[in-house]
Design a protein around this motif. Structure first.
Motif, PDB file in Angstrom:
ATOM      1  N   GLU A  29      15.388  20.783  19.590  1.00  0.00           N
ATOM      2  CA  GLU A  29      16.084  22.175  19.915  1.00  0.00           C
ATOM      3  C   GLU A  29      17.551  22.308  20.700  1.00  0.00           C
ATOM      4  N   ALA A  30      16.602  20.946  22.002  1.00  0.00           N
ATOM      5  CA  ALA A  30      17.650  20.824  23.281  1.00  0.00           C
ATOM      6  C   ALA A  30      18.177  19.664  22.811  1.00  0.00           C
ATOM      7  N   GLY A  31      18.835  18.574  21.236  1.00  0.00           N
ATOM      8  CA  GLY A  31      20.004  18.236  21.481  1.00  0.00           C
ATOM      9  C   GLY A  31      19.225  16.592  20.847  1.00  0.00           C
ATOM     10  N   ASP A  32      19.925  15.926  20.975  1.00  0.00           N
ATOM     11  CA  ASP A  32      19.470  14.739  20.170  1.00  0.00           C
ATOM     12  C   ASP A  32      18.450  14.103  21.904  1.00  0.00           C
ATOM     13  N   VAL A  33      17.246  13.589  21.385  1.00  0.00           N
ATOM     14  CA  VAL A  33      16.087  12.307  22.230  1.00  0.00           C
ATOM     15  C   VAL A  33      16.618  10.702  21.958  1.00  0.00           C
ATOM     16  N   ASP A  34      17.018  10.176  22.457  1.00  0.00           N
ATOM     17  CA  ASP A  34      16.892   8.479  22.710  1.00  0.00           C
ATOM     18  C   ASP A  34      15.576   8.071  22.855  1.00  0.00           C
ATOM     19  N   VAL A  35      15.482   7.034  22.396  1.00  0.00           N
ATOM     20  CA  VAL A  35      13.938   6.605  22.663  1.00  0.00           C
ATOM     21  C   VAL A  35      13.700   5.268  22.701  1.00  0.00           C
ATOM     22  N   ARG A  36      13.941   4.113  24.103  1.00  0.00           N
ATOM     23  CA  ARG A  36      14.325   2.385  23.690  1.00  0.00           C
ATOM     24  C   ARG A  36      12.523   2.093  24.359  1.00  0.00           C
ATOM     25  N   HIS A  37      12.567   1.469  22.715  1.00  0.00           N
ATOM     26  CA  HIS A  37      11.355  -0.075  22.842  1.00  0.00           C
ATOM     27  C   HIS A  37      11.906  -1.221  23.275  1.00  0.00           C
ATOM     28  N   HIS A  38      10.767  -1.988  23.770  1.00  0.00           N
ATOM     29  CA  HIS A  38      10.629  -3.236  23.188  1.00  0.00           C
ATOM     30  C   HIS A  38      10.167  -3.995  22.731  1.00  0.00           C
ATOM     31  N   LEU A  39       9.966  -4.831  22.167  1.00  0.00           N
ATOM     32  CA  LEU A  39       9.596  -5.367  20.847  1.00  0.00           C
ATOM     33  C   LEU A  39       9.312  -6.975  21.244  1.00  0.00           C
ATOM     34  N   MET A  40       8.535  -7.883  20.833  1.00  0.00           N
ATOM     35  CA  MET A  40       7.973  -8.906  20.935  1.00  0.00           C
ATOM     36  C   MET A  40       8.239  -9.114  19.503  1.00  0.00           C
ATOM     37  N   GLU A  41       7.513  -8.298  17.882  1.00  0.00           N
ATOM     38  CA  GLU A  41       7.777  -8.992  17.155  1.00  0.00           C
ATOM     39  C   GLU A  41       7.887  -7.427  16.172  1.00  0.00           C
ATOM     40  N   ASP A  70       5.692  -4.672  15.096  1.00  0.00           N
ATOM     41  CA  ASP A  70       5.295  -3.476  15.586  1.00  0.00           C
ATOM     42  C   ASP A  70       6.196  -2.372  15.471  1.00  0.00           C
ATOM     43  N   LEU A  71       7.390  -2.529  14.766  1.00  0.00           N
ATOM     44  CA  LEU A  71       7.950  -1.078  14.895  1.00  0.00           C
ATOM     45  C   LEU A  71       7.910  -0.295  14.019  1.00  0.00           C
ATOM     46  N   HIS A  72       5.937  -0.535  12.819  1.00  0.00           N
ATOM     47  CA  HIS A  72       5.837   0.643  11.869  1.00  0.00           C
ATOM     48  C   HIS A  72       5.137   1.421  12.936  1.00  0.00           C
ATOM     49  N   ASN A  73       3.912   0.312  13.967  1.00  0.00           N
ATOM     50  CA  ASN A  73       3.167   0.845  14.403  1.00  0.00           C
ATOM     51  C   ASN A  73       3.506   2.146  15.612  1.00  0.00           C
ATOM     52  N   VAL A  74       4.973   1.735  16.219  1.00  0.00           N
ATOM     53  CA  VAL A  74       6.011   2.237  17.134  1.00  0.00           C
ATOM     54  C   VAL A  74       6.426   4.174  16.883  1.00  0.00           C
ATOM     55  N   VAL A  75       6.201   4.064  15.378  1.00  0.00           N
ATOM     56  CA  VAL A  75       7.222   4.929  14.405  1.00  0.00           C
ATOM     57  C   VAL A  75       6.289   6.345  14.265  1.00  0.00           C
ATOM     58  N   GLU A  76       5.016   5.029  13.322  1.00  0.00           N
ATOM     59  CA  GLU A  76       4.038   6.437  12.929  1.00  0.00           C
ATOM     60  C   GLU A  76       3.623   6.948  14.446  1.00  0.00           C
ATOM     61  N   ALA A  77       3.691   6.187  15.272  1.00  0.00           N
ATOM     62  CA  ALA A  77       2.785   6.863  17.089  1.00  0.00           C
ATOM     63  C   ALA A  77       3.439   8.528  17.716  1.00  0.00           C
ATOM     64  N   GLY A  78       4.943   8.212  16.580  1.00  0.00           N
ATOM     65  CA  GLY A  78       5.591   9.155  17.714  1.00  0.00           C
ATOM     66  C   GLY A  78       5.474  10.712  16.898  1.00  0.00           C
TER      67      GLY A  78
END
Length: 68
Positions: free
Chosen positions: A16-28, A31-39
């Motif tokens: 509601e306050a505008g877009d929120v950008d979050v940066r992640h650093h992954l080796m594999e 692991d993106l699946h787990n990052v998205v599911e935990a968000g």
């Protein structure tokens, strides 16, 4: 930053306050699946951008050179 990091993932969420950008650093990338599911709820997702975390000075290969 590059040790243990192969991928940089920028996730943008609607807020509601505008877009929120979050940066992640992954080796594999797997692991993106787990990052998205935990968000937050995935209905909040606006976009995901994935880029290679290439250290400065590291060579770039073409598709043809990679097959050699």
């Amino acid at each position: 930053m590059y040790k243990g990091v192969r991928w940089i993932v920028d996730i943008t969420y609607h807020s509601e306050a505008g877009d929120v950008d979050v940066r992640h650093h992954l080796m594999e990338l797997k692991d993106l699946h787990n990052v998205v599911e935990a968000g937050p709820d995935w209905h909040c997702l606006k976009g995901i951008a994935v880029s290679l975390a290439r250290p400065p000075g590291q060579g770039i290969k073409t598709l043809e050179a990679a097959d050699e």
